[in-house]
Structures are given as structure tokens and as C-alpha cells.
Scaffold this active site. Structure first.
Site, PDB file in Angstrom:
ATOM      1  N   GLU A 273       0.832  -1.214   0.000  1.00  0.00           N
ATOM      2  CA  GLU A 273       0.000   0.000   0.000  1.00  0.00           C
ATOM      3  C   GLU A 273       0.863   1.259   0.000  1.00  0.00           C
ATOM      4  OE1 GLU A 273      -3.090  -0.050   2.998  1.00  0.00           O
ATOM      5  OE2 GLU A 273      -3.491  -2.186   2.726  1.00  0.00           O
ATOM      6  N   LEU A 274       1.945   1.231  -0.741  1.00  0.00           N
ATOM      7  CA  LEU A 274       2.927   2.316  -0.657  1.00  0.00           C
ATOM      8  C   LEU A 274       2.348   3.677  -1.056  1.00  0.00           C
ATOM      9  CD1 LEU A 274       5.877   3.300  -0.379  1.00  0.00           C
ATOM     10  CD2 LEU A 274       6.297   2.435  -2.694  1.00  0.00           C
TER      11      LEU A 274
END
Ligand code: G3I
Length: 362
Positions: A273-274
């Protein structure tokens, strides 16, 4: 035709037909092509079919470009609130949209998520439960969802964010009713469903703040070992959410060490989920360089870790990010693309990290 169907059909058409040129930048370098050439499964992005994204043709042109994104994660629509709004009544149509969009452009899907504290329907959070009745509800939810989507899902985030920053278990209806055993039991039910399908669907634990050493990291390692020691449960991997901001990000060295602590347990890692929020918007020049550095360090740590198999950003367009200044004390613009779909310097940094070359924009 309902507006919903119209929107979805428009998105599907956009998935297969080129749209006229707009402001969106779809030129090289191509993140997914580079990542796959370097041996990773993908560079991917979350997207959320509950928002205006699917009817935004410029957005969809970038999303659909498999050279840029080779994987997707549904931002919301496979969560419990969406898939079982009333007990025993399952609604899979919104998650089906993600699977259809992914198939149309050759993307794999990280399905997200089966058990989490958030986005639960009221019948779960407000129910009167015993250990036995909640376990039965959890088992039904997990098995029905896993079996429905089948191998449309490359993986499932079986349990999401079970831990607090102090390393204890997050208080939620599952923990309060069942205790810590709800986590390995969820993995057991998911594994049983995968076995009954005879499919190869990877099972992940997904969390934030576990990417580098500290109390939560240590607790997550112990949790993985608990799942591994549980009768008839299985865990394939751990998702490092990797939500950062320009006021704080983990160094490459600390992320490398964090990854190796988990891979020593025999699980794979994915960056799931950068994003990196600028402390204020518009991002200052120095914030853009810091943002690029944190993206670079995170991607670089994954590239240098053989068992880190894929990287995903939590959407790519500032317009649709969950981090909006009004909600996060002025923080914003955390994505690789600005709202006009031109690129942040961080896009270049990610491409350079994938290729193992120095960052020119950090
Ligand atoms: O569906 C309703 C819509 O009908 C209504 O008009 C609108 C008004 O605000 O709200 C819509 O629901 C929102 C939903 O996203 C869908 O857009 C919720 O209010 C909002 O709270 C929800 O936020 C999601 C958040 O998880 C919930 O905690 C974000 O989109 C989603 O990106 C975020 O994703 C999480 C991951 O699942 C786990 N890791 C952290 C990550 C970021 O918070």
C-alpha cells in the site's frame, strides 16, 4: 440502465478501447515492465470502483496500461461491509468489477481483505456474540468469499492490521469475543477454503508499522510464527503496507532488515500500500525530493530482497488518494501522479530503484 451499470460499462470499454490523448502521462519508463523484467511479479496499484475513478477516462487510461501497472488491489469493495452487508446475504458484484477490470488488462488481483476492524457492517460490530457464534460467522464469511472469487484472486489479505503500535492486539469485535486465536483461526478457514478449491491462492497477513524493527514488528513476527504453528493453517506472505510521509519514512537499511526478519521465517514479502504524503500541499521542492527518496528506498529494499515479490501503490492519482489535506492535517499529494495525471519526481525515483540505478531526483 442504472447509473452504476453505465459507469461500469464505461470503465470496461475504457479497459479495451484507447481514449483520445489527454493530459495523462503514459510514456516510458514503464514501472511494471521494468519490475517484471527484473524478476518481480508486478508493480501494481490499488483502485476503488466505489469512487469517480472508473468514470474518469484519463485515470483509466493510466490504470489500464499494463506496462505501468500489472496488478491491482480493490481499495474497498471486497471488505466485509461490501460483501456481506447483512448476515448470510452476500453481494459480490462490486468486487467482480475489479476482477473484470483486471482481466481486461492482464492484471493479477491481490484480494483485500477478509477480516479487519474497519469497514465492518453493523450486524457484526453491534451483534450479540459468543465465541461459538462469531467464529461460525467468521468461518462462513471467509469460506464463502474465498470460494466465490476463487482463482480470480492471486492472493487474499486474510487478516488486516490485527496489531497496535504497542504490539498488543487491536481491540475489535473479533479480539474481544474470540481472543488472539481469531487470527490463526481466520488463516485456518481461508486455507481450508483454498484446499477445497484445489487452487493456488496465496494467503497474507497485511499491516503497517511492521516494516522496520520495533515493538509492532516483533509482535508481527510472533504472529506469523503462531499461524505457522497452528493446526491446518497456512500463511504464504506478509504485506508491508508502507504508508509514509515526508515528515517520516523508514530508511532502505531498516526496511531491508525488516524484510529479512520475516523472510527468515519462510514467508514472502510484498509492499502492498505504498504512498508518501507531503506534509503540506502543494508539495514543496524539498518535500518532493524527500518523497522521491522514500519511494526510492522502499522500492529499492524490495528489489534487493529476493523474497519480496511485488510492489503496489495505494492508488496512483492524488485526486483519489485516501490522504486528503482536509482529513490529515494538511498532508496530501502522496501518489506518483498529480491530479492532472502528470508525474511526481517520485515516479522517476521508482523507475530508477527498480533498475538499481542512483536516484536522480531524490
Ligand atoms: O461508500 C461510501 C459512499 O457511499 C459515501 O458517499 C462516501 C462519503 O464519504 O463514503 C463512502 O465510503 C468511504 C469508503 O472509503 C469508500 O470510498 C468511507 O467513508 C471511507 O472511510 C473509506 O475509506 C477507506 C479506508 O480504507 C477505510 O478505513 C479508504 O477508501 C481506503 O483506501 C482505506 O484503505 C486502507 C486499507 O484497506 C488498509 N490499510 C490502510 C488503508 C488506508 O486507510
Amino acid at each position: 440502465m442504472s447509473p452504476f451499470k453505465h459507469t461500469f460499462l464505461a470503465a470496461l470499454i475504457a479497459a479495451v478501447a484507447p481514449v483520445p490523448a489527454q493530459a495523462q502521462n503514459t510514456s516510458a519508463p514503464y514501472l511494471n515492465t521494468l519490475a517484471q523484467s527484473a524478476g518481480k511479479l508486478w508493480f501494481g496499484t490499488a483502485m476503488d470502483t466505489t469512487t469517480r475513478e472508473v468514470s474518469d477516462s484519463a485515470y483509466m487510461t493510466v490504470f489500464n496500461d499494463t506496462q505501468i501497472f500489472g496488478q491491482t488491489t480493490p481499495g474497498n469493495t471486497m471488505k466485509w461491509e461490501f460483501t456481506e452487508p447483512s448476515q448470510g446475504v452476500f453481494t459480490f458484484s462490486e468486487g467482480d468489477e475489479t476482477i473484470a477490470l483486471a482481466k481486461a488488462t492482464g492484471k493479477k488481483v491481490r484480494c483485500h481483505n477478509l477480516v479487519w476492524s474497519s469497514e465492518l457492517p453493523a450486524w457484526v460490530t453491534g451483534g450479540t456474540w459468543t465465541n461459538e457464534t462469531l467464529l461460525a460467522a467468521m468461518e462462513t464469511h471467509i469460506k464463502t468469499e474465498v470460494e466465490y472469487y476463487g482463482d480470480g484472486c492471486w492472493s487474499w489479505d486474510v487478516v488486516n492490521e490485527a496489531l497496535d503500535s504497542d504490539g498488543g492486539f487491536t481491540s475489535n469485535v473479533f479480539y474481544e469475543t474470540i481472543g488472539a486465536a481469531y487470527v490463526p483461526l481466520a488463516f485456518q478457514y481461508a486455507y481450508e477454503a483454498v484446499q477445497s478449491l484445489g487452487a493456488d491462492i496465496k494467503l497474507f497477513y497485511n499491516d503497517y508499522g511492521i516494516e522496520y524493527s520495533g515493538t509492532k514488528h516483533t509482535a508481527a513476527l510472533a504472529l506469523v510464527q503462531t499461524i505457522q504453528g497452528w493446526n491446518n493453517a497456512y500463511i504464504d506472505g506478509v504485506g508491508f503496507e508502507s504508508h509514509y510521509s515526508t515528515s517520516w519514512g523508514a530508511s532502505k537499511a531498516s526496511q531491508l532488515e525488516g524484510m529479512s526478519d520475516f523472510t527468515e521465517l519462510g514467508v514472502q514479502i510484498q509492499v502492498t500500500e505504498l504512498d508518501v504524503g507531503c506534509s503540506s500541499v502543494p508539495c514543496s521542492t524539498s518535500d518532493l525530493a524527500t518523497q522521491a527518496q522514500i519511494y526510492y528506498d522502499t522500492v529499492s529494499a524490495c528489489m534487493d530482497t529476493e523474497e519480496c515479490t511485488g510492489m503496489t501503490v495505494w492508488d496512483f492519482d492524488d485526486e483519489y488518494s485516501w490522504i486528503q489535506p482536509a482529513d490529515y492535517d494538511g498532508e496530501g499529494d502522496p501518489c506518483l501522479y498529480y491530479s492532472d495525471l502528470s508525474r511526481h519526481p517520485a515516479y522517476t525515483a521508482v523507475a530508477e530503484a527498480i533498475q538499481g540505478i542512483d536516484c536522480s531526483v531524490c
